[in-house]
Design a protein around this motif. Sequence first.
Motif, PDB file in Angstrom:
ATOM      1  N   GLN A   5      56.742 -99.332  10.246  1.00  0.00           N
ATOM      2  CA  GLN A   5      57.732 -98.915  10.862  1.00  0.00           C
ATOM      3  C   GLN A   5      57.556 -97.273  11.202  1.00  0.00           C
ATOM      4  O   GLN A   5      58.129 -96.924  11.793  1.00  0.00           O
ATOM      5  N   ASP A   6      56.515 -96.724  10.637  1.00  0.00           N
ATOM      6  CA  ASP A   6      56.229 -95.520  11.021  1.00  0.00           C
ATOM      7  C   ASP A   6      55.653 -95.388  12.469  1.00  0.00           C
ATOM      8  O   ASP A   6      56.130 -94.645  13.215  1.00  0.00           O
ATOM      9  N   THR A   7      55.022 -96.170  12.929  1.00  0.00           N
ATOM     10  CA  THR A   7      54.430 -96.482  14.318  1.00  0.00           C
ATOM     11  C   THR A   7      55.852 -96.723  15.024  1.00  0.00           C
ATOM     12  O   THR A   7      55.798 -96.007  16.271  1.00  0.00           O
ATOM     13  N   VAL A  14      63.339 -94.277  19.901  1.00  0.00           N
ATOM     14  CA  VAL A  14      63.724 -94.949  18.868  1.00  0.00           C
ATOM     15  C   VAL A  14      64.615 -94.060  17.987  1.00  0.00           C
ATOM     16  O   VAL A  14      64.341 -93.009  17.620  1.00  0.00           O
ATOM     17  N   GLN A  15      65.788 -94.730  17.740  1.00  0.00           N
ATOM     18  CA  GLN A  15      66.780 -93.804  16.979  1.00  0.00           C
ATOM     19  C   GLN A  15      66.608 -93.972  15.460  1.00  0.00           C
ATOM     20  O   GLN A  15      66.946 -93.114  14.700  1.00  0.00           O
ATOM     21  N   VAL A  16      66.214 -95.277  15.059  1.00  0.00           N
ATOM     22  CA  VAL A  16      65.840 -95.357  13.523  1.00  0.00           C
ATOM     23  C   VAL A  16      65.212 -96.782  13.462  1.00  0.00           C
ATOM     24  O   VAL A  16      65.017 -97.668  14.263  1.00  0.00           O
ATOM     25  N   ALA A  17      64.292 -96.782  12.552  1.00  0.00           N
ATOM     26  CA  ALA A  17      63.259 -97.921  12.351  1.00  0.00           C
ATOM     27  C   ALA A  17      63.625 -98.383  10.687  1.00  0.00           C
ATOM     28  O   ALA A  17      63.625 -97.240   9.983  1.00  0.00           O
ATOM     29  N   TRP A  18      63.741 -99.274  10.341  1.00  0.00           N
ATOM     30  CA  TRP A  18      63.775 -99.784   8.962  1.00  0.00           C
ATOM     31  C   TRP A  18      63.229-101.143   8.543  1.00  0.00           C
ATOM     32  O   TRP A  18      62.810-101.691   9.470  1.00  0.00           O
ATOM     33  N   THR A  19      63.110-101.175   7.203  1.00  0.00           N
ATOM     34  CA  THR A  19      62.194-102.590   6.880  1.00  0.00           C
ATOM     35  C   THR A  19      63.302-103.386   5.921  1.00  0.00           C
ATOM     36  O   THR A  19      64.055-102.615   5.000  1.00  0.00           O
ATOM     37  N   TYR A  20      63.520-104.394   5.986  1.00  0.00           N
ATOM     38  CA  TYR A  20      64.424-105.193   5.192  1.00  0.00           C
ATOM     39  C   TYR A  20      63.899-106.195   4.824  1.00  0.00           C
ATOM     40  O   TYR A  20      62.829-107.014   5.346  1.00  0.00           O
ATOM     41  N   ARG A  23      66.626-111.159   2.325  1.00  0.00           N
ATOM     42  CA  ARG A  23      68.077-111.270   2.051  1.00  0.00           C
ATOM     43  C   ARG A  23      68.989-110.341   2.432  1.00  0.00           C
ATOM     44  O   ARG A  23      70.012-110.204   2.547  1.00  0.00           O
ATOM     45  N   GLY A  24      68.139-109.626   3.799  1.00  0.00           N
ATOM     46  CA  GLY A  24      68.811-108.411   4.307  1.00  0.00           C
ATOM     47  C   GLY A  24      68.908-107.040   3.498  1.00  0.00           C
ATOM     48  O   GLY A  24      69.700-106.284   3.874  1.00  0.00           O
ATOM     49  N   ASN A  25      68.364-106.989   2.430  1.00  0.00           N
ATOM     50  CA  ASN A  25      68.163-105.545   1.680  1.00  0.00           C
ATOM     51  C   ASN A  25      67.392-104.818   2.314  1.00  0.00           C
ATOM     52  O   ASN A  25      66.219-105.101   2.623  1.00  0.00           O
ATOM     53  N   ILE A  26      67.785-103.472   2.346  1.00  0.00           N
ATOM     54  CA  ILE A  26      67.017-102.470   3.399  1.00  0.00           C
ATOM     55  C   ILE A  26      65.921-101.963   2.090  1.00  0.00           C
ATOM     56  O   ILE A  26      66.311-101.720   0.800  1.00  0.00           O
ATOM     57  N   ARG A  27      64.556-101.978   2.490  1.00  0.00           N
ATOM     58  CA  ARG A  27      63.515-101.660   1.805  1.00  0.00           C
ATOM     59  C   ARG A  27      63.116-100.009   1.902  1.00  0.00           C
ATOM     60  O   ARG A  27      62.770 -99.239   1.067  1.00  0.00           O
ATOM     61  N   THR A  82      60.810-105.700   9.778  1.00  0.00           N
ATOM     62  CA  THR A  82      61.072-104.451  10.587  1.00  0.00           C
ATOM     63  C   THR A  82      62.028-104.378  11.586  1.00  0.00           C
ATOM     64  O   THR A  82      61.620-105.396  12.460  1.00  0.00           O
ATOM     65  N   ALA A  83      62.710-103.541  11.673  1.00  0.00           N
ATOM     66  CA  ALA A  83      63.833-103.567  12.638  1.00  0.00           C
ATOM     67  C   ALA A  83      63.718-102.147  13.179  1.00  0.00           C
ATOM     68  O   ALA A  83      63.566-101.225  12.720  1.00  0.00           O
ATOM     69  N   LEU A  84      64.175-101.917  14.648  1.00  0.00           N
ATOM     70  CA  LEU A  84      64.478-100.673  15.147  1.00  0.00           C
ATOM     71  C   LEU A  84      65.563-100.712  16.120  1.00  0.00           C
ATOM     72  O   LEU A  84      66.056-101.921  16.798  1.00  0.00           O
ATOM     73  N   ILE A  85      66.445 -99.357  16.313  1.00  0.00           N
ATOM     74  CA  ILE A  85      67.269 -99.755  17.270  1.00  0.00           C
ATOM     75  C   ILE A  85      66.810 -98.199  18.098  1.00  0.00           C
ATOM     76  O   ILE A  85      66.584 -97.237  17.665  1.00  0.00           O
TER      77      ILE A  85
END
Lengths: 99, 377
Positions: A5-7, A14-20, A23-27, A82-85
């Motif tokens: 995610q950090d990478t 990249v505007q935002v990166a996150w891990t889920y 079940r779709g819960n954000i970690r 991991t996802a990013l926008i």
Amino acid sequence: MSDFQDTLAKIDGVQVAWTYDTRGNIRSKTISDYTDDILREISTLLASLAFMHKKNSSTISKLHYRFKNHQLWTFFDGENYTALIADEDAMIAESMDGL
Amino acid sequence: MTSAIHSTHKGSLLVIDDDPGIIESLALHWKHKEIPYNIIFSETVEDALRVLATQQVDVVLTDQQLPDATGLFLMTEINRRHPLIKVILMTARPSEETRLKALALGAVEFIAKPFDLNTLDSLLLNIRSIKHVGFSGIIYQLSLADMVQLKCSTLARVKIILKNGPHEGILYFDKGSFIHSKLGGLEGEEAFYQMFSWQRGQFEEHPYLDNPVKNIKRNWEGLLLEAAQKKDEILISSDQDFDSLPPQDTTPEPLQGDDAWNETKNPPDENAVINLSTFPDVKGSLISSRSGTLLTASLDENPNQAGALASFLVQQGECLARILREETTQEVFIETVLEKRFIFPRGQNLVAIHLAPETASWPMRETFKQSIKSSDS
């Protein structure tokens, strides 16, 4: 925050990166203007999509959506996703090996 | 401002319109032609909601464009607070989108201005005999997932009693949310998951006036996902087949009418697929409608399934686009251990290209699109 995610977060545009989770819960997530509700909604949809795809075909390892003003990427490692926008012109694919 | 015309007959009609010409015209008409309603006039949604909170109203006739909100917004509030009131929506700027939204919110009728007053009278006379808005009947093979989606997407305020043999559970919906679930000693999400595992049963839908405690925390999409996964795990562990799962085939019905006609008007489809097959990285390709109807394909796999998958991915993309305030999906790229797929819209249709997993496909995206464009020209 995971290393991956950090990478991703360090790629230009990249505007935002996150891990889920499945079940779709954000970690975890990077700091951004995106609310938890929006990220949660996107994560739920992506997790649902991955579940359906796995059920009907195979496990998704990488998924990309391009829109006029944004691009959305998500990467599945079997456990956490991991996802990013990013901006529409961000060079995400070009910044990553093996795509 | 609120004004009223009273008669000795039963029934109460609330008319909401800020156009003094319409109000005067209706008032004058009904002064000389009696209808079985006490009539109340309002000019704003705020005023109308105040009337609805304090007086018995049977029918609402509302304009779509009002000074403080839309008629559709008012309908949403009526559904939430007074679900038994029948609503007629009128508008000077009728559109198919507004009509469909109004009907989805339960409007009895959607009428365009200017309208014939005698026709309106007939409508108001007949509307009182309508016991329930919508269809009634028996639905076979409706899944619980379908039911939850339907009730949440239509912002219904209803309770559903679900029966399976001696077991009876209850689900409450309010304002687009699934708020409460109970099954015997189980409450909340656990009660729902239990009911979700039922293979069959009966249901009854009722309006409700009580205020159940909110015991469902997740949004309904997340809840259905969790329920489907739990059910899947149960079925896998018990070695059952998947036929009893809620339908997850995302292949929609073929479009009818004008949309179907538009979707078939792409004669160079076959040429486009042939052109794509000349690229060494391309294992196959197809063109389908956005709803998944296959138009042409050159594939070494089941083309209908591949078309359905492309349609599914783009439909999910449209949901993501809405969240991101985008108009539409421009490209989808998906990679698994077995394959890569690149999907993009082509007018009313979709192009899906099936690529080998080792393909360095990313730089080829524009080339593929250019190939399709040259086929079209």
